[in-house]
Scaffold this active site. Structure first.
Site, PDB file in Angstrom:
ATOM      1  N   ARG A 103      32.733  -4.750  27.801  1.00  0.00           N
ATOM      2  CA  ARG A 103      33.108  -4.415  26.425  1.00  0.00           C
ATOM      3  C   ARG A 103      32.760  -2.968  26.083  1.00  0.00           C
ATOM      4  O   ARG A 103      33.415  -2.335  25.265  1.00  0.00           O
ATOM      5  CB  ARG A 103      32.411  -5.364  25.451  1.00  0.00           C
ATOM      6  CG  ARG A 103      32.913  -6.806  25.517  1.00  0.00           C
ATOM      7  CD  ARG A 103      32.219  -7.668  24.468  1.00  0.00           C
ATOM      8  NE  ARG A 103      32.726  -9.035  24.488  1.00  0.00           N
ATOM      9  CZ  ARG A 103      32.141 -10.029  25.135  1.00  0.00           C
ATOM     10  NH1 ARG A 103      31.054  -9.801  25.835  1.00  0.00           N
ATOM     11  NH2 ARG A 103      32.647 -11.246  25.092  1.00  0.00           N
ATOM     12  N   ASP A 161      29.671 -17.098  20.685  1.00  0.00           N
ATOM     13  CA  ASP A 161      28.825 -17.382  21.850  1.00  0.00           C
ATOM     14  C   ASP A 161      27.857 -18.516  21.549  1.00  0.00           C
ATOM     15  O   ASP A 161      27.588 -19.373  22.396  1.00  0.00           O
ATOM     16  CB  ASP A 161      28.039 -16.133  22.252  1.00  0.00           C
ATOM     17  CG  ASP A 161      28.944 -14.939  22.477  1.00  0.00           C
ATOM     18  OD1 ASP A 161      29.680 -14.952  23.476  1.00  0.00           O
ATOM     19  OD2 ASP A 161      28.930 -14.018  21.647  1.00  0.00           O
TER      20      ASP A 161
END
Length: 306
Positions: free
Chosen positions: A91, A151
């Protein structure tokens, strides 16, 4: 003609998969709001808005295409636009590509409603939330990111399969960074008021294996279908609803934590003013080390975009 709700949620990047999933989730969840779909590709925004509006006839929300100027006056502004993460790409590689995009978006939204809340979804979300706050001019408590909420949902689903307890009754968080430096706060996790790790079905389970699978799930999805959008769309719509309805719910979101001096993924209660309070999570020695690694990584990048 249906009554148009009084409040507005703008979805920037609504012509793409994540934006469309977010806009649709707001309608499907029955959030009583006017959803504004905004995108630099006007035709894509129009198509998504028309399609999603077809799903609203039995719901209290409405959906239409809107301009960036209109979006700047929304009560909640959700930013999903950005360069797409490629298979196997960290990312962090997205930062330079997305900095220009986020700054351009914030400039296009001006003047932004002074009471608006910005919810960043674009990755890397911890850093881009910092950038959005700097370029939007809004107070820190009004600019947040989706963080490790998704998450955490993945973690609770995995633990539910092991313990046979509903995910909503498992209180455990992924913390630190929505990225490669995220970690599970095992020592603070609870189930039924007792330490999660005391549960008999977790005895002998490889915790690091669980943590690794959770942190890599996004890459698995991207490899298989190109991008993730249903899960994050539902998470973003849930956070937006909490901001609109002033619920004071606690989410592991990106928020500015004074004690650590940076934006990071950390449990915070949110309401109509944005972040109401951030919480002190008890960690053991090893988790504290992982937290420091995550904070240092976030700060190192954020320092370049002051």
């Amino acid at each position: 003609m249906s009554t148009i709700p009084g409040n507005k949620v703008a979805v920037i990047g609504g012509g793409g998969n994540v934006g469309a999933a977010t806009a649709f989730a707001l309608i499907a969840r029955g959030v009583p709001t006017e959803v504004l779909v905004v995108d630099v590709v006007d035709k894509a925004a129009q198509g998504q808005a028309l399609d999603i509006s077809d799903a609203s006839f039995m719901m209290p929300g409405t959906c239409r295409k809107a301009s960036f100027k209109e979006a700047g006056q929304a009560d909640v502004i959700i930013v999903t636009a950005g360069a797409r993460q490629q298979p196997g790409e960290p990312r962090s590689n997205l930062i330079d590509r997305n900095y220009t995009i986020i700054k351009s978006i914030m400039d296009s939204l001006q003047p932004i409603k002074s009471t608006a809340k910005i919810l960043m979804v674009s990755n890397p979300v911890d850093v881009l939330t910092h950038i959005a706050q700097k370029t939007s001019g809004l107070p820190r408590q009004q600019v947040i990111g989706s963080g490790t909420y998704l998450d955490t949902g993945r973690l609770r689903n995995a633990l539910s399969e092991i313990t046979s307890v509903s995910p909503s009754s498992i209180h455990a968080y992924m913390l630190g960074e929505h990225g490669d430096n995220q970690f599970t706060g095992w020592s603070s996790a609870r189930i039924g008021g007792r330490p999660l790790l005391d549960h008999p079905k977790l005895q002998g389970v490889d915790l690091e294996s669980i943590n690794y699978k959770i942190s890599r799930k996004a890459y698995e999805i991207i490899e298989a279908k190109g991008s993730t959008y249903f899960g994050i769309g539902m998470c973003a719509s849930t956070i937006a609803e909490a901001l609109l309805n002033n619920t004071s719910q606690v989410f592991p979101i990106v928020n500015y934590v004074e004690g650590f001096g940076c934006y990071m993924s950390w449990p915070a209660a949110i309401g109509s003013d944005g972040v109401e309070q951030s919480f002190d999570v008890k960690l053991d020695g090893e988790e504290t080390k992982k937290l420091k690694i995550a904070i240092d990584a976030i700060k190192e990048v954020c320092d370049k975009y002051q």
